[in-house]
Design a protein around this motif. Sequence first.
Motif, mmCIF file in Angstrom:
data_model
loop_
_atom_site.group_PDB
_atom_site.id
_atom_site.type_symbol
_atom_site.label_atom_id
_atom_site.label_comp_id
_atom_site.label_asym_id
_atom_site.label_seq_id
_atom_site.Cartn_x
_atom_site.Cartn_y
_atom_site.Cartn_z
ATOM 1 N N ALA A 1 0.867 -1.280 -0.283
ATOM 2 C CA ALA A 1 -0.025 -0.155 -0.064
ATOM 3 C C ALA A 1 0.790 1.199 -0.315
ATOM 4 O O ALA A 1 0.735 2.521 -0.429
ATOM 5 N N THR A 2 2.082 0.818 -0.041
ATOM 6 C CA THR A 2 3.029 2.586 0.462
ATOM 7 C C THR A 2 2.855 3.232 -1.204
ATOM 8 O O THR A 2 3.038 2.205 -2.839
ATOM 9 N N PRO A 3 2.762 4.208 -1.488
ATOM 10 C CA PRO A 3 2.853 5.462 -2.331
ATOM 11 C C PRO A 3 3.533 4.561 -3.688
ATOM 12 O O PRO A 3 5.262 4.212 -3.181
ATOM 13 N N PRO A 4 3.593 4.145 -5.209
ATOM 14 C CA PRO A 4 4.421 3.676 -5.831
ATOM 15 C C PRO A 4 5.524 4.939 -6.032
ATOM 16 O O PRO A 4 6.974 4.217 -6.365
ATOM 17 N N GLY A 5 5.714 5.570 -5.594
ATOM 18 C CA GLY A 5 7.236 6.728 -5.511
ATOM 19 C C GLY A 5 8.202 6.660 -4.386
ATOM 20 O O GLY A 5 9.512 7.262 -4.087
ATOM 21 N N ALA A 6 7.722 5.925 -2.985
ATOM 22 C CA ALA A 6 8.620 4.915 -2.141
ATOM 23 C C ALA A 6 8.931 3.889 -2.186
ATOM 24 O O ALA A 6 9.382 3.813 -3.270
ATOM 25 N N GLY A 7 10.197 4.938 -1.603
ATOM 26 C CA GLY A 7 11.304 3.633 -1.843
ATOM 27 C C GLY A 7 11.304 2.609 -0.697
ATOM 28 O O GLY A 7 10.628 2.298 0.034
ATOM 29 N N PRO A 8 12.516 1.484 -0.630
ATOM 30 C CA PRO A 8 12.160 0.179 -0.016
ATOM 31 C C PRO A 8 11.896 0.397 1.399
ATOM 32 O O PRO A 8 11.193 0.048 2.398
ATOM 33 N N ARG A 9 13.230 1.477 2.126
ATOM 34 C CA ARG A 9 13.292 2.354 3.254
ATOM 35 C C ARG A 9 12.218 2.217 3.718
ATOM 36 O O ARG A 9 11.011 2.118 4.674
ATOM 37 N N GLN A 10 11.048 3.312 2.686
ATOM 38 C CA GLN A 10 9.635 3.818 2.933
ATOM 39 C C GLN A 10 8.328 1.725 3.212
ATOM 40 O O GLN A 10 7.650 2.750 4.094
ATOM 41 N N ALA A 11 8.580 2.411 2.439
ATOM 42 C CA ALA A 11 7.905 0.762 2.730
ATOM 43 C C ALA A 11 8.154 0.061 3.639
ATOM 44 O O ALA A 11 6.745 0.015 4.307
#
Length: 188
Positions: free
Chosen positions: A71-81
Amino acid sequence: MARWDPNARERLERAALELFVRQGYDRTTVAEIAERAGLAKSTFFRHFADKREVLSGGDALVRLLTDAVAATPPGAGPRQAVEAALAAAGERAFTAERHGAVRERQQVVAANPELTERELLKREALATALTAALRERGTPDPAAGLTAELALLALRAALAAWTARPGQDFTGLALAELAALCEAAAAL
């Protein structure tokens, strides 16, 4: 007993944990768990394959973490996910209301080698699922596997700190652990 029992799964989990804490995992039977929950033994087996499963929570944590990554926004990186996954764990699985039960579960698992071994297998399955969720978002290897492992190390460390000291915010602990791990990995 009623043909349909509301919250049977939760009642069985709660009864099992109470009995495991009071009399030990090995000395507790499925029949005792069902009786304590006010249910038939057959109801236990509709929800769990055996008494080890009553402590596992099924795949709830796996789904919670992987759903949050997805559900993390598409532009987010793996750490943000994985930060989103750790936050979801803090919001739904490791809440103040569940602190006592989580701590008791950890103590029961730690006191039983069979359960400890099963817990290690569950952690491996969780790492595999989290890595797959990151890959599905486009994170390549080895970054997907490394990010998943760092997230799980942060989760374990935060869980240990959170269960040891009531009143702490799990999400804050987990995100701080992840930041420290990422910093340490960058220094390699």
